[in-house]
Design a protein around this motif. Structure first.
Motif, PDB file in Angstrom:
ATOM      1  N   GLN A 500       0.512  -1.676   0.015  1.00 10.85           N
ATOM      2  CA  GLN A 500      -0.031  -0.382   0.004  1.00 10.85           C
ATOM      3  C   GLN A 500       0.754   0.995   0.084  1.00 10.85           C
ATOM      4  OE1 GLN A 500      -2.351  -0.483   3.681  1.00 10.85           O
ATOM      5  NE2 GLN A 500      -3.681  -1.742   2.524  1.00 10.85           N
ATOM      6  N   ARG A 501       2.534   0.978  -0.393  1.00  8.06           N
ATOM      7  CA  ARG A 501       3.435   2.532  -0.284  1.00  8.06           C
ATOM      8  C   ARG A 501       2.584   2.986  -1.750  1.00  8.06           C
ATOM      9  NH1 ARG A 501       8.481  -0.451   2.728  1.00  8.06           N
ATOM     10  NH2 ARG A 501       7.641  -1.114   4.141  1.00  8.06           N
ATOM     11  N   ASN A 502       2.330   2.451  -2.650  1.00  7.25           N
ATOM     12  CA  ASN A 502       2.135   3.516  -4.281  1.00  7.25           C
ATOM     13  C   ASN A 502       3.360   4.309  -4.386  1.00  7.25           C
ATOM     14  OD1 ASN A 502      -0.059   2.659  -3.907  1.00  7.25           O
ATOM     15  ND2 ASN A 502      -1.027   4.614  -2.551  1.00  7.25           N
ATOM     16  N   ALA A 503       4.833   3.309  -4.141  1.00  4.06           N
ATOM     17  CA  ALA A 503       6.005   3.548  -4.244  1.00  4.06           C
ATOM     18  C   ALA A 503       6.327   4.142  -5.787  1.00  4.06           C
ATOM     19  CB  ALA A 503       6.855   2.648  -3.401  1.00  4.06           C
ATOM     20  N   THR A 504       7.228   4.966  -5.799  1.00  3.58           N
ATOM     21  CA  THR A 504       7.666   5.173  -7.318  1.00  3.58           C
ATOM     22  C   THR A 504       9.145   6.018  -7.679  1.00  3.58           C
ATOM     23  OG1 THR A 504       6.406   7.646  -6.928  1.00  3.58           O
ATOM     24  CG2 THR A 504       5.236   6.056  -8.419  1.00  3.58           C
ATOM     25  N   ALA A 505       9.775   6.024  -8.261  1.00  2.00           N
ATOM     26  CA  ALA A 505      11.227   6.028  -8.463  1.00  2.00           C
ATOM     27  C   ALA A 505      12.073   6.132  -9.924  1.00  2.00           C
ATOM     28  CB  ALA A 505      11.464   4.711  -7.678  1.00  2.00           C
ATOM     29  N   HIS A 506      12.563   6.946  -9.725  1.00  2.00           N
ATOM     30  CA  HIS A 506      13.569   7.201 -10.792  1.00  2.00           C
ATOM     31  C   HIS A 506      14.654   7.244 -10.867  1.00  2.00           C
ATOM     32  CE1 HIS A 506       9.505   8.489 -12.553  1.00  2.00           C
ATOM     33  NE2 HIS A 506       9.802   8.372 -14.010  1.00  2.00           N
ATOM     34  N   THR A 507      16.184   6.809 -11.433  1.00  6.35           N
ATOM     35  CA  THR A 507      17.384   6.742 -11.233  1.00  6.35           C
ATOM     36  C   THR A 507      18.170   6.451 -12.632  1.00  6.35           C
ATOM     37  OG1 THR A 507      17.127   4.462 -10.689  1.00  6.35           O
ATOM     38  CG2 THR A 507      16.609   5.315  -8.692  1.00  6.35           C
ATOM     39  N   ARG A 508      19.476   7.082 -12.193  1.00  9.38           N
ATOM     40  CA  ARG A 508      20.416   6.895 -13.488  1.00  9.38           C
ATOM     41  C   ARG A 508      21.265   7.182 -12.985  1.00  9.38           C
ATOM     42  NH1 ARG A 508      19.456   8.952 -18.827  1.00  9.38           N
ATOM     43  NH2 ARG A 508      21.390   9.071 -19.766  1.00  9.38           N
ATOM     44  N   GLN A 509      22.259   6.153 -13.886  1.00  6.53           N
ATOM     45  CA  GLN A 509      23.900   6.329 -13.794  1.00  6.53           C
ATOM     46  C   GLN A 509      24.867   6.532 -14.618  1.00  6.53           C
ATOM     47  OE1 GLN A 509      25.766   2.206 -12.123  1.00  6.53           O
ATOM     48  NE2 GLN A 509      27.544   3.324 -11.166  1.00  6.53           N
ATOM     49  N   VAL A 510      25.626   7.161 -14.499  1.00 10.83           N
ATOM     50  CA  VAL A 510      26.760   7.478 -15.312  1.00 10.83           C
ATOM     51  C   VAL A 510      28.174   7.520 -15.465  1.00 10.83           C
ATOM     52  CG1 VAL A 510      27.215   8.887 -17.757  1.00 10.83           C
ATOM     53  CG2 VAL A 510      25.027   8.738 -16.726  1.00 10.83           C
ATOM     54  N   TRP A 511      28.712   6.107 -15.728  1.00 11.58           N
ATOM     55  CA  TRP A 511      30.384   6.528 -15.674  1.00 11.58           C
ATOM     56  C   TRP A 511      31.261   7.117 -16.789  1.00 11.58           C
ATOM     57  CZ3 TRP A 511      33.720   3.782 -17.726  1.00 11.58           C
ATOM     58  CH2 TRP A 511      34.876   3.299 -16.800  1.00 11.58           C
ATOM     59  N   ARG A 512      32.165   7.549 -16.553  1.00 15.97           N
ATOM     60  CA  ARG A 512      32.291   7.939 -17.785  1.00 15.97           C
ATOM     61  C   ARG A 512      34.411   7.815 -17.048  1.00 15.97           C
ATOM     62  NH1 ARG A 512      31.869  11.123 -22.420  1.00 15.97           N
ATOM     63  NH2 ARG A 512      33.261  12.073 -23.046  1.00 15.97           N
ATOM     64  N   GLN A 514      37.408   9.250 -19.305  1.00 14.65           N
ATOM     65  CA  GLN A 514      38.939   9.554 -20.896  1.00 14.65           C
ATOM     66  C   GLN A 514      39.889   9.790 -19.919  1.00 14.65           C
ATOM     67  OE1 GLN A 514      36.768  11.131 -22.809  1.00 14.65           O
ATOM     68  NE2 GLN A 514      39.059  11.149 -23.492  1.00 14.65           N
ATOM     69  N   ASP A 515      40.727   9.305 -20.786  1.00 17.09           N
ATOM     70  CA  ASP A 515      42.381   8.948 -20.336  1.00 17.09           C
ATOM     71  C   ASP A 515      42.983   9.418 -22.117  1.00 17.09           C
ATOM     72  OD1 ASP A 515      42.854   6.984 -22.352  1.00 17.09           O
ATOM     73  OD2 ASP A 515      43.095   5.366 -20.564  1.00 17.09           O
ATOM     74  N   ASP A 516      44.685   9.000 -22.316  1.00 16.00           N
ATOM     75  CA  ASP A 516      45.157  10.091 -22.985  1.00 16.00           C
ATOM     76  C   ASP A 516      45.286   9.162 -24.138  1.00 16.00           C
ATOM     77  OD1 ASP A 516      46.843  11.433 -21.402  1.00 16.00           O
ATOM     78  OD2 ASP A 516      47.849  10.319 -20.509  1.00 16.00           O
ATOM     79  N   ILE A 517      44.081   7.244 -24.455  1.00 17.39           N
ATOM     80  CA  ILE A 517      43.837   7.056 -25.271  1.00 17.39           C
ATOM     81  C   ILE A 517      42.462   7.069 -25.940  1.00 17.39           C
ATOM     82  CG2 ILE A 517      43.995   4.569 -26.051  1.00 17.39           C
ATOM     83  CD1 ILE A 517      45.453   3.980 -24.154  1.00 17.39           C
ATOM     84  N   GLY A 518      41.475   7.356 -24.757  1.00 13.15           N
ATOM     85  CA  GLY A 518      40.278   7.482 -25.417  1.00 13.15           C
ATOM     86  C   GLY A 518      39.228   7.470 -24.260  1.00 13.15           C
ATOM     87  N   CYS A 519      38.309   7.288 -24.272  1.00 16.75           N
ATOM     88  CA  CYS A 519      37.279   7.157 -23.222  1.00 16.75           C
ATOM     89  C   CYS A 519      36.499   6.163 -23.230  1.00 16.75           C
ATOM     90  CB  CYS A 519      36.423   8.188 -23.608  1.00 16.75           C
ATOM     91  SG  CYS A 519      34.731   8.120 -25.010  1.00 16.75           S
ATOM     92  N   GLN A 520      35.775   5.907 -22.710  1.00 17.06           N
ATOM     93  CA  GLN A 520      34.519   4.813 -21.955  1.00 17.06           C
ATOM     94  C   GLN A 520      33.211   5.454 -21.640  1.00 17.06           C
ATOM     95  OE1 GLN A 520      37.275   1.751 -19.918  1.00 17.06           O
ATOM     96  NE2 GLN A 520      35.619   0.498 -20.611  1.00 17.06           N
ATOM     97  N   GLN A 521      32.153   5.173 -22.080  1.00 18.15           N
ATOM     98  CA  GLN A 521      31.133   5.780 -20.585  1.00 18.15           C
ATOM     99  C   GLN A 521      29.748   4.975 -21.468  1.00 18.15           C
ATOM    100  OE1 GLN A 521      29.935  10.004 -21.773  1.00 18.15           O
ATOM    101  NE2 GLN A 521      27.637   9.358 -21.669  1.00 18.15           N
ATOM    102  N   ASP A 534      20.069   1.286 -21.616  1.00 21.38           N
ATOM    103  CA  ASP A 534      21.512   1.139 -20.998  1.00 21.38           C
ATOM    104  C   ASP A 534      22.590   1.463 -22.377  1.00 21.38           C
ATOM    105  OD1 ASP A 534      23.671  -0.318 -20.187  1.00 21.38           O
ATOM    106  OD2 ASP A 534      22.708  -2.293 -19.080  1.00 21.38           O
ATOM    107  N   GLN A 535      23.353   1.933 -21.909  1.00 21.78           N
ATOM    108  CA  GLN A 535      23.679   2.794 -23.559  1.00 21.78           C
ATOM    109  C   GLN A 535      25.186   2.721 -22.873  1.00 21.78           C
ATOM    110  OE1 GLN A 535      21.341   5.924 -24.599  1.00 21.78           O
ATOM    111  NE2 GLN A 535      20.290   5.287 -25.722  1.00 21.78           N
ATOM    112  N   SER A 536      26.343   2.741 -23.987  1.00 17.73           N
ATOM    113  CA  SER A 536      27.387   1.923 -24.541  1.00 17.73           C
ATOM    114  C   SER A 536      27.867   3.582 -25.420  1.00 17.73           C
ATOM    115  CB  SER A 536      28.201   1.124 -23.900  1.00 17.73           C
ATOM    116  OG  SER A 536      27.801   0.758 -23.162  1.00 17.73           O
ATOM    117  N   GLY A 537      28.694   4.288 -25.180  1.00 21.26           N
ATOM    118  CA  GLY A 537      29.309   5.374 -25.846  1.00 21.26           C
ATOM    119  C   GLY A 537      29.908   6.649 -25.347  1.00 21.26           C
ATOM    120  N   CYS A 538      30.767   7.071 -26.006  1.00 22.39           N
ATOM    121  CA  CYS A 538      31.058   8.588 -25.538  1.00 22.39           C
ATOM    122  C   CYS A 538      30.526   9.674 -25.884  1.00 22.39           C
ATOM    123  CB  CYS A 538      32.753   8.860 -25.305  1.00 22.39           C
ATOM    124  SG  CYS A 538      33.860   7.832 -24.302  1.00 22.39           S
TER     125      CYS A 538
END
Length: 542
Positions: A500-512, A514-521, A534-538
């Motif tokens: 009966q809590r009628n719970a809602t949530a919106h969440t997001r995480q971005v990990w990145r 960046q170094d001398d070679i390139g980047c990951q994200q 769920d996406q990857s790419g800089c």
């Protein structure tokens, strides 16, 4: 300190159109939790895998096994990865656990809270720094204290593996200390954790490590909320100031700012963490101290006291767990080194604050602090004489406001910086410098409002965890910046049964990274417990 846009606004701007809409609120199930972190090692070439143990945790008894890694997966290794797989269903609190090999803690974690239908999750950690422990047969213990009864039914079924990645043309042998050791006679001394260390005469480098966590649900789990105000639920004469120190024979040898860990029941709102945990929740990182300048005080063949301490604690207050080890590099020629401490200076805590408690319905506290430490020493061995200088500076800046009603609101804007510079200067060569700049913080609120005559709690959080590493030497410079960002908001009707809590949530995480070679994200997002991105790419900075 710069205020950022509210988490809910960032989510609204970043959320892609959904192929299938998520449920309008939480039900009895949700997706398995995940994080945006990359795997610590590539799948190619294949690793040699050792199943270490499997256990269902129903009490505070640890699971035990014996590991003979070098026999099962002969070296040399390019990398060693620990993988933990877990599953749980029913009802249960989040729990804190750790893995020890040969008496040395190599991994510390917290668990997700389950759904009635059950969840699974996994965590991977690069444990190459602990490779010396794996060269010989070792006892292994996994601790995950749990309580199972008629109310809390969740049993944590855990599986632990080690994966040993081989050496080839593209993957050189891993670099680690020569020894990784637990402290002798480790014990608690009041609020401190103390052990003994006897150092070999040919030690040329020394590093200490400690897993430092406030936990247990009391004030120290949420130490960054502490105020000097009378009547506040987490009151402390030093407010939110906390500092983790290492001492050698009673002398301060290193300082650090603790990370404000948030576990999956934290901030009064487990719905916020069902899909995406807060940064570092599943893989609690240790604090590291370069103790090489102090070798001259320790390498006389006698035992010496190594003490770890959390400053800012009220007398008699509990809630912190400190789990240390030391890592030792020895002279490659086996030569007895000559070492001496040249400088060790600990600055006073420079702090200022302002408590405005005049209005009982709206109170405020501002608190800022700084501290600096420097140590310098030299070691002479088969490599010649090398001078090592460690400089570390800490900063904290917290803005806190709250109301004193029973269902009052709480708002916190907090930022920490832990900057360390390590310089090595050979007598006949060029100096090299390594810099580790850690900046982390949060902007969050807990707000209760009456909705249809019932109190509804909303938690909003924007967390950042940034680390910049750089190296400079005669061969050039290298740098890497890692950014970890979590934004989320969750609401539920408090004081009601789960359904009966009628719970809602919106969440997001971005990990990145960046170094001398390139980047990951990688970016991931969830709505009401189900992943919608769920996406990857800089493509852009978070």
């Amino acid at each position: 300190m710069t205020r950022t846009a509210p988490a809910c606004l960032l989510l609204a701007l970043a959320m892609p159109a959904l192929a299938a809409p998520p449920p309008a609120q939480f039900g009895n199930d949700h997706d398995d939790p995940r994080t945006a972190y990359p795997a610590p090692a590539a799948a190619d070439p294949p690793a040699c895998t050792v199943d270490v143990l499997r256990h269902g945790f129903t009490s505070f008894e640890p699971a035990r096994a014996t590991l003979d890694a070098a026999r099962a997966c002969p070296g040399p290794w390019s990398r060693v990865v620990l993988r933990i797989d877990g599953e749980v269903k029913g009802r249960q609190y989040d729990r804190i656990g750790h893995v020890a090999i040969g008496g040395v803690t190599v991994f510390r974690t917290s668990t997700p809270e389950p759904s009635p239908e059950g969840i699974t999750w996994h965590v991977e950690k690069d444990v190459s720094a602990y490779a010396p422990l794996l060269a010989t047969r070792q006892p292994v213990e996994m601790h995950l204290g749990n309580v199972v009864n008629e109310t809390y039914t969740g049993v944590f079924e855990m599986r632990l593996q080690l994966r040993f990645h081989p050496v080839d043309a593209a993957h050189p042998p891993l670099a680690s200390a020569d020894q990784v050791r637990a402290l002798d006679a480790l014990h608690g001394d009041g609020q401190d954790t103390v052990g003994s260390l006897t150092l070999a005469a040919d030690t040329e480098r020394l590093l200490a490590e400690v897993y430092a966590t406030g936990s247990g649900g009391g004030c120290e789990e949420f130490w960054y909320f502490a105020t000097t105000a009378d009547g506040y639920w987490c009151q402390s004469r030093q407010g939110p100031y906390r500092e983790v120190q290492v001492l050698v024979d009673g002398r301060v040898a290193g300082i650090a700012a603790p990370y404000p860990h948030i576990y999956t029941g934290g901030w009064s709102n487990p719905f916020l963490w069902y899909a995406i945990p807060a940064p570092r929740a599943f893989d609690i990182a240790p604090i590291r101290y370069e103790l090489t300048p102090f070798i001259g005080l320790l390498n006389d063949g006698r035992p010496h006291e190594i003490r770890f301490r959390v400053l800012g604690l009220e007398a008699g207050r509990e809630g912190w767990k400190l789990m240390p080890n030391v890592q030792v590099w020895r002279d490659p020629g086996g030569q007895r080194v000559r070492a001496r401490l040249l400088q060790a200076e600990l600055g006073d805590v420079a702090h200022d604050g302002d408590l405005d408690a005049g209005d009982p319905q709206q109170q405020r506290m501002l608190y800022r602090w700084q501290r600096r430490f420097v140590a310098r020493g030299e070691v002479s061995g088969s490599r010649g004489t090398v001078q090592t200088t460690v400089e570390r500076s800490l900063e904290g800046d917290l803005h806190h406001r709250w109301t004193r009603d029973e269902d009052g609101d709480d708002h916190l804007l907090a930022e920490w910086r832990d900057l360390q510079t390590l310089t090595r200067t050979p007598e006949n060569g060029n100096a090299s410098t390594e810099t580790l700049d850690q900046r982390f913080g949060l902007d969050g609120a807990l707000v209760t409002a009456q909705v249809d005559g019932k109190p509804r709690l909303t938690t909003t959080l924007d967390i950042h965890d940034d680390t910049k590493r750089s190296e400079a030497s005669a061969g050039g410079t290298r740098s890497a910046l890692t950014r970890d960002r979590f934004v989320g908001t969750a609401s539920y009707t408090s004081g009601a049964a789960r359904g009966q809590r009628n719970a809602t949530a919106h969440t997001r995480q971005v990990w990145r990274r960046q170094d001398d070679i390139g980047c990951q994200q990688r970016s991931i997002a969830s709505v009401n417990g189900y992943f919608v991105e769920d996406q990857s790419g800089c493509k852009a900075s978070p």
